[in-house]
Design an enzyme around this catalytic site. Structure first.
Site, PDB file in Angstrom:
ATOM      1  N   TYR A  47       1.835   7.265  24.764  1.00  0.00           N
ATOM      2  CA  TYR A  47       2.733   6.229  24.232  1.00  0.00           C
ATOM      3  C   TYR A  47       2.114   5.638  22.977  1.00  0.00           C
ATOM      4  O   TYR A  47       0.915   5.348  22.956  1.00  0.00           O
ATOM      5  CB  TYR A  47       2.936   5.101  25.261  1.00  0.00           C
ATOM      6  N   GLU A  49       4.089   3.201  20.680  1.00  0.00           N
ATOM      7  CA  GLU A  49       5.090   2.364  20.002  1.00  0.00           C
ATOM      8  C   GLU A  49       4.429   1.605  18.860  1.00  0.00           C
ATOM      9  O   GLU A  49       3.314   1.092  18.993  1.00  0.00           O
ATOM     10  CB  GLU A  49       5.742   1.406  21.001  1.00  0.00           C
ATOM     11  N   ASP A 193      22.101  12.402   3.181  1.00  0.00           N
ATOM     12  CA  ASP A 193      21.657  13.066   4.408  1.00  0.00           C
ATOM     13  C   ASP A 193      21.486  14.547   4.061  1.00  0.00           C
ATOM     14  O   ASP A 193      22.468  15.279   3.914  1.00  0.00           O
ATOM     15  CB  ASP A 193      22.714  12.868   5.498  1.00  0.00           C
ATOM     16  N   THR A 219      16.921  16.193   8.984  1.00  0.00           N
ATOM     17  CA  THR A 219      16.313  16.752  10.192  1.00  0.00           C
ATOM     18  C   THR A 219      15.126  17.589   9.732  1.00  0.00           C
ATOM     19  O   THR A 219      14.973  17.867   8.541  1.00  0.00           O
ATOM     20  CB  THR A 219      17.302  17.664  10.959  1.00  0.00           C
ATOM     21  N   LYS A 222      15.959  22.541  10.483  1.00  0.00           N
ATOM     22  CA  LYS A 222      16.938  23.500   9.926  1.00  0.00           C
ATOM     23  C   LYS A 222      16.213  24.348   8.875  1.00  0.00           C
ATOM     24  O   LYS A 222      15.325  25.113   9.237  1.00  0.00           O
ATOM     25  CB  LYS A 222      18.142  22.728   9.374  1.00  0.00           C
ATOM     26  N   ARG A 228      12.410  20.273  16.347  1.00  0.00           N
ATOM     27  CA  ARG A 228      13.657  19.500  16.355  1.00  0.00           C
ATOM     28  C   ARG A 228      13.320  18.020  16.156  1.00  0.00           C
ATOM     29  O   ARG A 228      12.553  17.449  16.925  1.00  0.00           O
ATOM     30  CB  ARG A 228      14.295  19.719  17.723  1.00  0.00           C
TER      31      ARG A 228
HETATM   32  N1  DSN Z   1      24.646  20.098  14.682  1.00  0.00           N
HETATM   33  C1  DSN Z   1      24.225  20.151  13.312  1.00  0.00           C
HETATM   34  C2  DSN Z   1      24.775  21.322  12.610  1.00  0.00           C
HETATM   35  O1  DSN Z   1      25.010  22.318  13.256  1.00  0.00           O
HETATM   36  O2  DSN Z   1      24.982  21.281  11.413  1.00  0.00           O
HETATM   37  C3  DSN Z   1      24.539  18.921  12.607  1.00  0.00           C
HETATM   38  O3  DSN Z   1      24.105  17.847  13.369  1.00  0.00           O
END
Ligand code: DSN
Length: 423
Positions: A47, A49, A193, A219, A222, A228
């Site tokens: 933990y 925080e 974003d 994110t 990707k 993730r």
């Molecule tokens: N689920 C993601 C995507 O496939 O683009 C976006 O959050």
């Protein structure tokens, strides 16, 4: 402890699915072995925080070093002046930004979900559309490109407090400078974003939002090819110049407001095993190997788009600048849902996707989305793209011919056998 065979067997099964198929879901990738090792490490036990040097728990000395490395590497990668690496996901990063910048009922302006936007950019089924008053811009019906005139017109009329740019299914680059100019006319803030194209942006292959947009979220799993997760960034120009008024009227730096919006505002304990894996992935993304990889992602996508067009497929906007493309199936007499199912049977994974001005529901859709981030990690090159599109076309032309789908599946397996995933 007895090994949980049930779960481990299912993991083996999933590994086999990933290894033998062609993965074209544009938001997916294959993290490196070391990223996965770190994500599964003892750090999950801790933990922590708070932030490095300011924790609410003891025993955080090592964790502090790790999180500081993650922050420093992210800053270097994106030339950011401030980063918070704790958001559990891209959606959580956006939740924290909304909490930091907005009051319930405030107006926001985002890219329409049905044109390729994201749920967290104002969709009525998401917190962003329930607690705030959303307005939207979309793409031009003829060109498939973002309709910047509409964006400007809606912004000037409605005067949203926040303008959001970025998308989940838009294959072209963004004019961040123009959006900032619009925002400045009405005193709005801009959130970019960049969850999808973050990897391409980090290595200079697309326009950079950090000099223009006040806040940038992404994110990490990707095109960035990490674990993730999510993160929030601020560019060099804003951290020290941009303040937000607290309800008491004091001025607080935007970075400090955002830190508090992540914790304690919207999250509990940070996932330090994931933060360490982010640090590893950022280190990888700074390497020459990653540079070669991400250039190839873009080249493969361009080649794939050309192959689709050559076979008479309609790509929204006619092509791609990034790693993905959205294919309109309305001239192919098949829905996105039926295409996704048939392709799945042939070992090709895609996701059905609404196309702009779609007349079908989000569960059926008129299109599908593909991306090249994952197959490029597998080692596939430009020469494979035409072959893959040929296999997709065979499926789309015979979606209910099970024997034919089996034949395509065999070809898919044969292609991917040559590119082992985790040796
Ligand atoms: N689920 C993601 C995507 O496939 O683009 C976006 O959050």
């Amino acid at each position: 402890m007895k090994r949980d065979k049930l779960i481990f067997n299912l993991i083996e099964k999933e590994l086999d699915r990933q290894e033998t198929g062609i993965e074209l879901i544009a938001s997916e990738n294959f993290a490196s072995k070391q990223v996965m090792e770190v994500a599964g490490s003892v750090l999950t036990n801790k933990y922590a925080e708070g932030l490095p040097g300011k924790r609410y728990y003891g025993g955080c000395e090592v964790i502090d070093e790790i999180e500081t490395i993650a922050i420093d590497r992210a800053k270097q990668l994106f030339n950011a002046s401030w980063v918070n690496v704790q958001p559990h996901a891209g959606a959580q990063a956006n939740v924290a930004v909304f909490l930091a910048l907005l009051q319930p009922g405030d107006k926001i302006l985002g890219f329409d979900l049905s044109h390729g936007g994201h749920l967290t950019h104002g969709s009525p089924v998401n917190f962003s559309g329930k607690y705030f008053k959303p307005f939207f811009y979309g793409v031009d019906r003829q060109t498939g490109l973002v309709d910047y005139k509409k964006l400007e017109a809606v912004a000037l009329k409605e005067k949203p407090k926040l303008i959001i740019c970025g998308a989940s299914a838009y294959s072209r680059d963004w004019d961040y400078q123009f959006i900032r100019q619009v925002a400045d006319q009405i005193g709005a803030l801009v959130l970019a974003d960049i969850s999808h194209p973050a990897g391409l942006i980090s290595r200079g292959l697309l326009n950079d939002p950090l000099p223009y947009c006040h806040i940038v979220t992404t994110t990490t799993h990707k095109t960035l090819r990490g674990p993730r997760g999510g993160m929030i960034m601020i560019g060099q120009d804003f951290e020290n110049t941009l303040g937000l008024k607290t309800p008491k009227g004091d001025l607080r730096m935007i970075s400090s407001v955002l830190d508090s919006a992540v914790f304690p505002g919207t999250q509990g304990g940070p996932l330090e095993h994931i933060i360490a894996a982010k640090a590893v992935a950022f280190g990888e993304a700074l390497s020459e190997d990653y540079m070669k990889y991400i250039i190839r992602v873009k080249q493969n996508a361009a080649m794939m788009a050309k192959a689709f067009v050559d076979l008479g497929y309609q790509i929204i906007s006619g092509g791609t600048d990034n790693h993905l493309m959205l294919i309109d199936l309305r001239n192919k007499n098949i829905s996105g849902k039926a295409a996704e199912v048939a392709l799945g049977k042939a070992g090709i994974t895609v996701n059905k996707n609404m196309v702009p001005f779609d007349d079908k529901s989000p569960f059926v859709t008129s299109g599908f989305r593909v991306g090249t981030a994952a197959i490029t990690t597998r080692g596939l090159k430009e020469k494979h793209m035409e072959k893959i599109v040929g296999l997709i076309d065979e499926v789309i032309m015979h979606p209910e011919d099970e024997a034919h789908l089996k034949k395509v599946h065999k070809k898919v397996n044969e292609m991917m056998e040559k590119y082992p995933l985790y040796k």
